[in-house]
Write a protein that holds these residues in place. Sequence first.
Motif, PDB file in Angstrom:
ATOM      1  N   ARG A 262       4.621  -4.446  -1.955  1.00 42.56           N
ATOM      2  CA  ARG A 262       3.724  -4.679  -3.091  1.00 42.56           C
ATOM      3  C   ARG A 262       4.362  -4.047  -4.324  1.00 42.56           C
ATOM      4  O   ARG A 262       4.341  -2.831  -4.484  1.00 42.56           O
ATOM      5  CB  ARG A 262       2.361  -4.034  -2.811  1.00 42.56           C
ATOM      6  CG  ARG A 262       1.763  -4.368  -1.431  1.00 42.56           C
ATOM      7  CD  ARG A 262       0.478  -3.576  -1.195  1.00 42.56           C
ATOM      8  NE  ARG A 262       0.651  -2.156  -1.393  1.00 42.56           N
ATOM      9  CZ  ARG A 262       0.995  -1.292  -0.433  1.00 42.56           C
ATOM     10  NH1 ARG A 262       1.153  -1.680   0.818  1.00 42.56           N
ATOM     11  NH2 ARG A 262       1.172  -0.009  -0.725  1.00 42.56           N
ATOM     12  N   ILE A 263       4.944  -4.888  -5.174  1.00 43.42           N
ATOM     13  CA  ILE A 263       5.740  -4.351  -6.272  1.00 43.42           C
ATOM     14  C   ILE A 263       5.157  -4.763  -7.628  1.00 43.42           C
ATOM     15  O   ILE A 263       4.978  -5.952  -7.899  1.00 43.42           O
ATOM     16  CB  ILE A 263       7.210  -4.800  -6.140  1.00 43.42           C
ATOM     17  CG1 ILE A 263       7.764  -4.290  -4.794  1.00 43.42           C
ATOM     18  CG2 ILE A 263       8.043  -4.278  -7.310  1.00 43.42           C
ATOM     19  CD1 ILE A 263       9.215  -4.639  -4.534  1.00 43.42           C
ATOM     20  N   GLY A 264       4.864  -3.746  -8.447  1.00 39.62           N
ATOM     21  CA  GLY A 264       4.294  -4.002  -9.771  1.00 39.62           C
ATOM     22  C   GLY A 264       5.242  -3.649 -10.894  1.00 39.62           C
ATOM     23  O   GLY A 264       5.875  -4.522 -11.502  1.00 39.62           O
ATOM     24  N   SER A 265       5.385  -2.359 -11.161  1.00 41.54           N
ATOM     25  CA  SER A 265       6.110  -1.935 -12.369  1.00 41.54           C
ATOM     26  C   SER A 265       7.582  -2.369 -12.394  1.00 41.54           C
ATOM     27  O   SER A 265       8.116  -2.635 -13.470  1.00 41.54           O
ATOM     28  CB  SER A 265       5.979  -0.425 -12.576  1.00 41.54           C
ATOM     29  OG  SER A 265       6.193   0.266 -11.383  1.00 41.54           O
TER      30      SER A 265
ATOM     31  N   ILE B 109      -5.373  -5.717  -3.194  1.00 35.57           N
ATOM     32  CA  ILE B 109      -4.641  -4.565  -2.659  1.00 35.57           C
ATOM     33  C   ILE B 109      -5.374  -3.249  -2.898  1.00 35.57           C
ATOM     34  O   ILE B 109      -4.956  -2.211  -2.408  1.00 35.57           O
ATOM     35  CB  ILE B 109      -3.211  -4.469  -3.249  1.00 35.57           C
ATOM     36  CG1 ILE B 109      -3.263  -4.273  -4.771  1.00 35.57           C
ATOM     37  CG2 ILE B 109      -2.392  -5.717  -2.898  1.00 35.57           C
ATOM     38  CD1 ILE B 109      -1.915  -3.871  -5.363  1.00 35.57           C
TER      39      ILE B 109
ATOM     40  N   VAL C 200       2.569  -7.350  -7.958  1.00 32.19           N
ATOM     41  CA  VAL C 200       1.339  -6.634  -8.329  1.00 32.19           C
ATOM     42  C   VAL C 200       1.146  -6.705  -9.847  1.00 32.19           C
ATOM     43  O   VAL C 200       1.837  -6.048 -10.619  1.00 32.19           O
ATOM     44  CB  VAL C 200       1.384  -5.178  -7.832  1.00 32.19           C
ATOM     45  CG1 VAL C 200       0.150  -4.411  -8.310  1.00 32.19           C
ATOM     46  CG2 VAL C 200       1.469  -5.139  -6.304  1.00 32.19           C
TER      47      VAL C 200
ATOM     48  N   MET D 250      -1.811  -1.800   6.618  1.00 35.44           N
ATOM     49  CA  MET D 250      -1.310  -1.430   5.299  1.00 35.44           C
ATOM     50  C   MET D 250      -1.378   0.082   5.152  1.00 35.44           C
ATOM     51  O   MET D 250      -2.267   0.724   5.723  1.00 35.44           O
ATOM     52  CB  MET D 250      -2.186  -2.094   4.247  1.00 35.44           C
ATOM     53  CG  MET D 250      -1.812  -1.838   2.808  1.00 35.44           C
ATOM     54  SD  MET D 250      -2.601  -0.396   2.085  1.00 35.44           S
ATOM     55  CE  MET D 250      -2.808  -0.962   0.408  1.00 35.44           C
TER      56      MET D 250
ATOM     57  N   MET E 117      -0.136   3.600   2.361  1.00 32.62           N
ATOM     58  CA  MET E 117       0.529   4.134   1.167  1.00 32.62           C
ATOM     59  C   MET E 117       1.002   5.546   1.463  1.00 32.62           C
ATOM     60  O   MET E 117       0.235   6.381   1.931  1.00 32.62           O
ATOM     61  CB  MET E 117      -0.443   4.186  -0.002  1.00 32.62           C
ATOM     62  CG  MET E 117      -0.693   2.832  -0.620  1.00 32.62           C
ATOM     63  SD  MET E 117      -2.047   2.927  -1.788  1.00 32.62           S
ATOM     64  CE  MET E 117      -1.144   3.379  -3.258  1.00 32.62           C
TER      65      MET E 117
ATOM     66  N   MET F 296       6.193   0.209  -2.376  1.00 31.32           N
ATOM     67  CA  MET F 296       5.901  -0.157  -3.759  1.00 31.32           C
ATOM     68  C   MET F 296       7.194  -0.017  -4.557  1.00 31.32           C
ATOM     69  O   MET F 296       8.250   0.204  -3.962  1.00 31.32           O
ATOM     70  CB  MET F 296       4.803   0.756  -4.330  1.00 31.32           C
ATOM     71  CG  MET F 296       3.779   1.107  -3.286  1.00 31.32           C
ATOM     72  SD  MET F 296       2.277   2.003  -3.717  1.00 31.32           S
ATOM     73  CE  MET F 296       2.422   2.516  -5.377  1.00 31.32           C
ATOM     74  N   SER F 297       7.104  -0.096  -5.886  1.00 25.23           N
ATOM     75  CA  SER F 297       8.343  -0.063  -6.689  1.00 25.23           C
ATOM     76  C   SER F 297       9.270   1.095  -6.307  1.00 25.23           C
ATOM     77  O   SER F 297      10.471   0.910  -6.156  1.00 25.23           O
ATOM     78  CB  SER F 297       8.015   0.034  -8.181  1.00 25.23           C
ATOM     79  OG  SER F 297       7.442  -1.165  -8.614  1.00 25.23           O
TER      80      SER F 297
ATOM     81  N   LYS G  82      -1.778  -6.209 -11.607  1.00 26.13           N
ATOM     82  CA  LYS G  82      -2.963  -5.507 -12.142  1.00 26.13           C
ATOM     83  C   LYS G  82      -2.692  -4.983 -13.550  1.00 26.13           C
ATOM     84  O   LYS G  82      -1.584  -4.502 -13.823  1.00 26.13           O
ATOM     85  CB  LYS G  82      -3.352  -4.358 -11.206  1.00 26.13           C
ATOM     86  CG  LYS G  82      -2.295  -3.278 -11.069  1.00 26.13           C
ATOM     87  CD  LYS G  82      -2.647  -2.287  -9.950  1.00 26.13           C
ATOM     88  CE  LYS G  82      -1.652  -1.144  -9.923  1.00 26.13           C
ATOM     89  NZ  LYS G  82      -1.720  -0.354  -8.682  1.00 26.13           N
TER      90      LYS G  82
ATOM     91  N   ARG H 181       2.754   0.300 -16.460  1.00 24.31           N
ATOM     92  CA  ARG H 181       1.374   0.056 -16.885  1.00 24.31           C
ATOM     93  C   ARG H 181       0.916   1.211 -17.768  1.00 24.31           C
ATOM     94  O   ARG H 181       1.365   2.318 -17.614  1.00 24.31           O
ATOM     95  CB  ARG H 181       0.457  -0.045 -15.668  1.00 24.31           C
ATOM     96  CG  ARG H 181       0.696  -1.255 -14.810  1.00 24.31           C
ATOM     97  CD  ARG H 181      -0.184  -1.234 -13.567  1.00 24.31           C
ATOM     98  NE  ARG H 181       0.134  -0.137 -12.682  1.00 24.31           N
ATOM     99  CZ  ARG H 181       1.068  -0.177 -11.731  1.00 24.31           C
ATOM    100  NH1 ARG H 181       1.791  -1.258 -11.540  1.00 24.31           N
ATOM    101  NH2 ARG H 181       1.303   0.885 -10.979  1.00 24.31           N
TER     102      ARG H 181
HETATM  103  C1  LIG Z   1      -0.453  -0.532  -8.120  1.00 26.75           C
HETATM  104  C2  LIG Z   1      -0.212  -0.682  -6.672  1.00 26.75           C
HETATM  105  C3  LIG Z   1       1.055  -1.077  -6.205  1.00 26.75           C
HETATM  106  C4  LIG Z   1       2.251  -1.338  -7.097  1.00 26.75           C
HETATM  107  O1  LIG Z   1       2.721  -0.154  -7.643  1.00 26.75           O
HETATM  108  P1  LIG Z   1       4.116  -0.101  -8.440  1.00 26.75           P
HETATM  109  O2  LIG Z   1       4.530   1.312  -8.310  1.00 26.75           O
HETATM  110  O3  LIG Z   1       3.820  -0.502  -9.841  1.00 26.75           O
HETATM  111  O4  LIG Z   1       5.050  -1.035  -7.781  1.00 26.75           O
HETATM  112  C5  LIG Z   1       1.204  -1.245  -4.838  1.00 26.75           C
HETATM  113  N1  LIG Z   1       0.190  -1.028  -3.979  1.00 26.75           N
HETATM  114  C6  LIG Z   1      -1.032  -0.640  -4.399  1.00 26.75           C
HETATM  115  C7  LIG Z   1      -2.094  -0.435  -3.395  1.00 26.75           C
HETATM  116  C8  LIG Z   1      -1.267  -0.446  -5.759  1.00 26.75           C
HETATM  117  O5  LIG Z   1      -2.483  -0.061  -6.152  1.00 26.75           O
END
Ligand SMILES: *Cc1c(COP(=O)(O)O)cnc(C)c1O
Length: 221
Positions: free
Chosen positions: A211-214, A67, A23, A151, A153, A195-196, A25, A220
């Motif tokens: 879905r892994i971002g940070s 996403i 991820v 999907m 959250m 996620m993370s 973004k 961010r």
């Molecule tokens: C930003 C986001 C993520 C990733 O989040 P992190 O905590 O940074 O891993 C995953 N899924 C969705 C829908 C997001 O908006």
Amino acid sequence: MSIAINLNDIKSSLPEQVTLVAVSKTKPISDLKEAYEAGQRIFGENKIQEMTDKYEEMPKDIEWHMIGHVQTNKVKYMAPYVSLIHGVDSFKLLKEINKQALKNNRIIDCLLQIHIAEEETKFGLDKKELEEILSSEEFKNFKNIKIVGLMGMATFTENQNQIKKEFLHLKSIFNTLQNQFETSNLKLKILSMGMSGDYQLAISCGSTMVRIGSSIFGHRK
Ligand SMILES: *Cc1c(COP(=O)(O)O)cnc(C)c1O
């Protein structure tokens, strides 16, 4: 820690059947390039304009996943290239994706977003809305979309038991639908959750896509 190191650490910890969406973004192209050079080919973004700008600049063998929440009037900008839309949460949106996919002579893969969190603010369909969509005649005639999974959250909380309960709830909906509905445009294979902060728990509850971002790119702003 570098992006490449983070990425490799996470990848080596994932079971074989779990797909990693990086991820990216809000992150600059230079960060995406670092991940790309480390072998990553699936990127997730939550804004269509930003994703399209990055799509134009990055190599063309990348799969772009939307996403975030999708506004119906912006579907047309990603319809030519998007690989998977995770956040499909209304019939109206599905209809627009089908229309834009047809214009581009494509079939676009989608996940239906299910509301599993306690918070009112998180988007997603409830069970009743989900069944209404899947059993409608109009849905069966959408030829340019394919529902390939679900999907969700979890609630933003420290309470692991609650998160686990929500993930297991989504997994049970997934299992039920897998057996109950099978049309030419619906075949559930993907369960996008985690996620993370909670991906290990999500995997233990049956996730097949995280879905892994940070944890890859850093926090961010
Ligand atoms: C930003 C986001 C993520 C990733 O989040 P992190 O905590 O940074 O891993 C995953 N899924 C969705 C829908 C997001 O908006």
